[in-house]
Design a protein around this motif. Sequence first.
Motif, PDB file in Angstrom:
ATOM      1  N   ASN A 148     -57.300  25.192  22.684  1.00 45.99           N
ATOM      2  CA  ASN A 148     -58.850  25.941  22.863  1.00 45.99           C
ATOM      3  C   ASN A 148     -59.920  24.449  22.894  1.00 45.99           C
ATOM      4  OD1 ASN A 148     -61.419  26.331  21.313  1.00 45.99           O
ATOM      5  ND2 ASN A 148     -61.134  28.250  22.069  1.00 45.99           N
ATOM      6  N   HIS A 178     -51.698  28.118  22.811  1.00 46.10           N
ATOM      7  CA  HIS A 178     -52.720  27.641  23.660  1.00 46.10           C
ATOM      8  C   HIS A 178     -53.574  26.572  22.804  1.00 46.10           C
ATOM      9  CE1 HIS A 178     -55.007  31.011  21.409  1.00 46.10           C
ATOM     10  NE2 HIS A 178     -55.838  30.189  21.396  1.00 46.10           N
ATOM     11  N   HIS A 204     -61.760  28.030  13.173  1.00 42.88           N
ATOM     12  CA  HIS A 204     -60.140  27.756  12.858  1.00 42.88           C
ATOM     13  C   HIS A 204     -59.864  26.454  13.776  1.00 42.88           C
ATOM     14  CE1 HIS A 204     -60.338  30.953  16.107  1.00 42.88           C
ATOM     15  NE2 HIS A 204     -59.141  30.310  16.620  1.00 42.88           N
ATOM     16  N   GLU A 242     -57.406  27.732  26.337  1.00 40.76           N
ATOM     17  CA  GLU A 242     -58.456  28.802  26.089  1.00 40.76           C
ATOM     18  C   GLU A 242     -59.836  28.109  26.155  1.00 40.76           C
ATOM     19  OE1 GLU A 242     -58.868  30.335  22.221  1.00 40.76           O
ATOM     20  OE2 GLU A 242     -59.991  32.052  22.876  1.00 40.76           O
ATOM     21  N   HIS A 294     -59.160  23.768  18.925  1.00 39.04           N
ATOM     22  CA  HIS A 294     -58.114  24.299  18.004  1.00 39.04           C
ATOM     23  C   HIS A 294     -56.680  24.494  18.912  1.00 39.04           C
ATOM     24  CE1 HIS A 294     -59.771  28.685  19.191  1.00 39.04           C
ATOM     25  NE2 HIS A 294     -58.503  28.559  19.625  1.00 39.04           N
ATOM     26  N   TYR A 317     -58.664  32.384  29.097  1.00 35.76           N
ATOM     27  CA  TYR A 317     -57.394  31.834  28.876  1.00 35.76           C
ATOM     28  C   TYR A 317     -56.721  31.683  30.296  1.00 35.76           C
ATOM     29  CZ  TYR A 317     -57.258  33.550  23.881  1.00 35.76           C
ATOM     30  OH  TYR A 317     -57.701  33.675  22.781  1.00 35.76           O
TER      31      TYR A 317
HETATM   32 FE   LIG Z   1     -57.925  30.495  20.580  1.00 35.88          FE
END
Ligand SMILES: [Fe+2]
Length: 329
Positions: free
Chosen positions: A221, A219, A198, A270, A150, A260
Amino acid sequence: MSDETDLFGAARMGYVVVESDRLHDWRRFLKQGLGLHEVPADEDALAFRMDDHERRFMIRKGAAEDVVATGWHLRDQAALDIVLRRLAERGIAVEPGSTEEAAFRGVAGFVRLMGPKAMAIELFIEARTTATPLNMLTSGFVTGDSGMGHLAITSRRPEKMLRFWQEIFDARLSDRIHQPLSGAMLDIDFLRLNARHHTIAIAATRGLRLDPIRTRVQHVNMLVSTLDDLTDAFERLCDLGYEMAHEIGQHPNDREVSFYVVSPSGFELELGWNALTVDEAAWRPTSYNAISVWGHRPRRNSRLDRLAINAGNFRRGLRSLLHPEYSPL
Ligand SMILES: [Fe+2]
């Protein structure tokens, strides 16, 4: 608008293209730190695998020090056609990627549009895959139908950014988090395109809209398969000297355990484990008043560090007022 087809579940994040002058550092970060599988690329570029796709994470030489493009994998030609029709209805221009660009991304072909915050959104339906065994420092990544991970993006026009993902891809709101931050309130909307809780998170300051983040993406992920994968990567990245923006902790909404780390280009990566997937029949959007249940402590956490970080964010936030944020809608 004019079509009733619901594209929810038909799109997933397929790849990321970063532009950086720090290729050497990126190789060390992704290969020795995060443990991805490097594949041969051109002289001025790097490419990495994390599953059976030939390429997922690409770095090309250049000055941006940012994510410059993200690839979006559509289920089939019919789904792509619907996206293209919706874009055309809104007057959003689309251009084809070249054969060389497609090869660099490990896809059969793609089209590109300028997405929110001037990040290239690239649409494709066929990723090149390979049966060559993976050579990674981690047991595996969670990808498949929910994509490679994500993105979290700060925005001064969050309503427009939300509309883009909802109107073009039928994104659904999973939940919201309201997080006090340096005297301001940060509102974060979590959008899903598929079963992943998400794929896009949009963060905005309440009231006066400031964007303290230099990069388009705050970020990126990715999810690893096991807790050992997560803790081993944390140790490797610390040993290599990479800065932990937030040490291991857990989010309240997708229950993901993650950390992170600051990437060589300055945005954060992340790495997470054990994020829940959404059961559409039972899911009810809710809201939370903190980004973490536990942990996620900043490593640079002295009073002086916090003052320096806050002052830098405040300066960049004020500067963001001088430049309009691009929105295709
Ligand atoms: Fe995140």
